[in-house]
Write a protein that holds these residues in place. Structure first.
Motif, PDB file in Angstrom:
ATOM      1  N   GLU A 266       0.817  -1.208   0.000  1.00  0.00           N
ATOM      2  CA  GLU A 266       0.000   0.000   0.000  1.00  0.00           C
ATOM      3  C   GLU A 266       0.853   1.260   0.000  1.00  0.00           C
ATOM      4  OE1 GLU A 266      -2.382  -0.574   3.434  1.00  0.00           O
ATOM      5  OE2 GLU A 266      -3.519  -2.240   2.573  1.00  0.00           O
ATOM      6  N   GLN A 267       2.012   1.199   0.663  1.00  0.00           N
ATOM      7  CA  GLN A 267       2.902   2.351   0.700  1.00  0.00           C
ATOM      8  C   GLN A 267       3.525   2.623  -0.670  1.00  0.00           C
ATOM      9  OE1 GLN A 267       5.647   1.395   3.845  1.00  0.00           O
ATOM     10  NE2 GLN A 267       4.125   1.671   5.456  1.00  0.00           N
ATOM     11  N   GLN A 268       3.734   1.571  -1.437  1.00  0.00           N
ATOM     12  CA  GLN A 268       4.332   1.733  -2.756  1.00  0.00           C
ATOM     13  C   GLN A 268       3.315   2.058  -3.837  1.00  0.00           C
ATOM     14  OE1 GLN A 268       7.463  -1.197  -3.895  1.00  0.00           O
ATOM     15  NE2 GLN A 268       7.028  -2.120  -1.913  1.00  0.00           N
ATOM     16  N   PHE A 269       2.100   1.520  -3.698  1.00  0.00           N
ATOM     17  CA  PHE A 269       1.095   1.657  -4.740  1.00  0.00           C
ATOM     18  C   PHE A 269      -0.096   2.441  -4.202  1.00  0.00           C
ATOM     19  CE2 PHE A 269       3.627  -2.040  -5.783  1.00  0.00           C
ATOM     20  CZ  PHE A 269       3.938  -1.799  -7.115  1.00  0.00           C
TER      21      PHE A 269
ATOM     22  N   ARG B 193       3.974  -8.112  -9.651  1.00  0.00           N
ATOM     23  CA  ARG B 193       5.370  -8.544  -9.514  1.00  0.00           C
ATOM     24  C   ARG B 193       5.909  -8.266  -8.119  1.00  0.00           C
ATOM     25  NH1 ARG B 193       6.344  -5.700 -15.179  1.00  0.00           N
ATOM     26  NH2 ARG B 193       5.883  -7.472 -16.573  1.00  0.00           N
ATOM     27  N   THR B 194       5.578  -7.112  -7.577  1.00  0.00           N
ATOM     28  CA  THR B 194       6.032  -6.791  -6.216  1.00  0.00           C
ATOM     29  C   THR B 194       5.382  -7.720  -5.206  1.00  0.00           C
ATOM     30  OG1 THR B 194       6.272  -4.475  -6.888  1.00  0.00           O
ATOM     31  CG2 THR B 194       6.311  -4.951  -4.527  1.00  0.00           C
TER      32      THR B 194
ATOM     33  N   ILE C 203       6.414 -12.991  -1.434  1.00  0.00           N
ATOM     34  CA  ILE C 203       6.087 -14.356  -1.032  1.00  0.00           C
ATOM     35  C   ILE C 203       7.204 -15.280  -1.501  1.00  0.00           C
ATOM     36  CG2 ILE C 203       4.437 -16.250  -1.212  1.00  0.00           C
ATOM     37  CD1 ILE C 203       2.256 -14.224  -1.766  1.00  0.00           C
ATOM     38  N   ASP C 204       7.777 -16.020  -0.589  1.00  0.00           N
ATOM     39  CA  ASP C 204       8.842 -16.969  -0.939  1.00  0.00           C
ATOM     40  C   ASP C 204       8.198 -18.177  -1.603  1.00  0.00           C
ATOM     41  OD1 ASP C 204      11.105 -18.479  -1.168  1.00  0.00           O
ATOM     42  OD2 ASP C 204      11.369 -18.846   0.976  1.00  0.00           O
ATOM     43  N   SER C 205       8.167 -18.154  -2.932  1.00  0.00           N
ATOM     44  CA  SER C 205       7.476 -19.197  -3.681  1.00  0.00           C
ATOM     45  C   SER C 205       8.086 -19.299  -5.075  1.00  0.00           C
ATOM     46  CB  SER C 205       5.982 -18.876  -3.798  1.00  0.00           C
ATOM     47  OG  SER C 205       5.800 -17.672  -4.532  1.00  0.00           O
TER      48      SER C 205
END
Length: 388
Positions: free
Chosen positions: A18-21, A56-57, A62-64
């Motif tokens: 939310e802070q980035q987008f 993408r962000t 998520i480590d996946s």
């Protein structure tokens, strides 16, 4: 009640996004809920509205195992599902090498998803719906958590309706309102400056294992109260009466998202506030307005009765941001400095959007801000600057 560490990390991930987008709070929440519930989500809107960057962000957090592809009508099956295993083929066995391809991914992003052609549609449908892939006659289970699709437009081709139906949620990705402009520029410049300098990668907030563990907690929240079920039934019937197709399959699956919403908020069970997801079950952009008109009054009534309840996905715009933008405009319009007609039009449009946002908050601070905004607009009209 103590918030479980996993929920804390999920919320931290949402806050970071939310802070980035800017202006994507509800979209971020829906993305988190989709992964938790094992459902798919489509982001639809014009170019330049951060659809791809957001997904993408999100995936980086998520480590996946992640797979991404931009589809065109010329995309071939081997580009998604892997090339034919030539040594095996020479021995009479047809199969694909799926290493690092979609059948082995846990998070998948398919950009321009509705440009899929008939050569790949059937395999995509089976993976999305059944989590299975037919590899040379051997049906294998895929570890897919969720697929994110992006498109500039809703598919009009009848042959694509089946793939569209696999996306339980559909979210509009729009350009930001005028009052967001200053904050958009500030955040955008900061991100561009950071890209010019090598930055250490952001560590993941959660892993695939965490997501799977959370699903057990979500399952325990699938008990729906009589009050919620009655309201849900009423809304579903009203939505269908308006001509919006909502299949029985989707009606059942939406209950998982409501349970996931309760889990994310730390509540023991879903409640009326979780019905906000129904706003995102449209089939055309025109239907999105219809759904909002049906669902919003129910949500508003619930929050009036439960003012302490957290709005799902931080749907309302933050009051501080609205006040800050209003004060910037006020300083310009009351300074006595010359203002061009174009600047005045932009400021008045922004004030109109701020007024609508404040009215949607329905809180005492918002009402006080509305009174101040009305005084400002009246001042502008009396000053003779608005002559139209």
């Amino acid at each position: 009640m103590t918030t479980p560490p996993l929920v804390q990390r999920l919320r931290a991930m949402a806050r970071a996004l939310e802070q980035q987008f800017l202006g994507k709070q509800e979209t971020v929440r829906l993305m988190v809920l989709s992964v938790l519930a094992g459902e798919h989500i489509a982001l639809i809107g014009p170019p330049g509205t951060a659809k791809s960057a957001l997904v993408r962000t999100f995936a980086r957090y998520i480590d996946s195992r992640y797979f991404e592809y931009l589809l065109t009508r010329f995309t071939e099956p081997n580009e998604l599902f892997g090339p034919v295993d030539i040594p095996a083929f020479r021995q009479g066995t047809y199969r694909r090498r799926t290493d690092a391809m979609m059948p082995e991914a846990e998070i998948v992003f398919l950009d321009e998803i509705f440009k899929s052609n008939s050569a790949i549609l059937n395999a995509l449908l089976t993976i999305l719906n059944e989590r299975k892939f037919n590899n040379g006659g051997t049906v294998i289970d895929v570890p897919l958590l969720s697929v994110f699709g992006a498109s500039n437009e809703v598919p009009a081709d009848e042959s694509l309706q089946a793939i569209f139906d696999r996306f339980l949620l559909r979210v509009r990705s729009e350009h930001l309102d005028a009052y967001h402009f200053q904050e958009l520029v500030n955040r955008g410049m900061q991100l561009e400056l950071e890209r010019l300098v090598d930055q250490p990668p952001q560590p993941a907030f959660v892993s695939t294992k965490d997501i799977l563990a959370a699903r057990g907690e979500i399952a325990r929240r699938m008990q729906i109260s009589d009050e919620l079920m009655a309201t849900y039934k009423s809304l579903v019937f009203q939505i269908r009466a308006e001509g919006v197709s909502l299949s029985d399959r989707r009606v059942v699956k939406l209950l998982k998202l409501m349970a996931a919403s309760a889990y994310f908020d730390g509540r023991p069970a879903a409640d009326i506030s979780d019905l906000f997801i129904l706003k995102h079950t449209w089939n055309t952009l025109e239907q999105a307005e219809i759904l909002d008109g049906i669902v919003a009054p129910v949500l508003d009534g619930w929050f009036r009765q439960h003012p302490e309840a957290r709005r799902a996905g931080a749907m309302e715009v933050g009051l501080d941001a609205l006040l800050a933008e209003m004060q910037r405009i006020k300083a310009t319009l009351t300074s006595g400095a010359p203002v061009s007609d174009l600047q005045l039009f932009a400021h008045m449009r922004a004030l109109g959007e701020i007024k609508a946002a404040l009215q949607s908050l329905a809180t005492d601070p918002a009402r006080r801000a509305l009174a101040e905004l009305d005084q400002l607009m009246e001042h502008v009209f009396r000053s003779g600057r608005m002559t139209g």
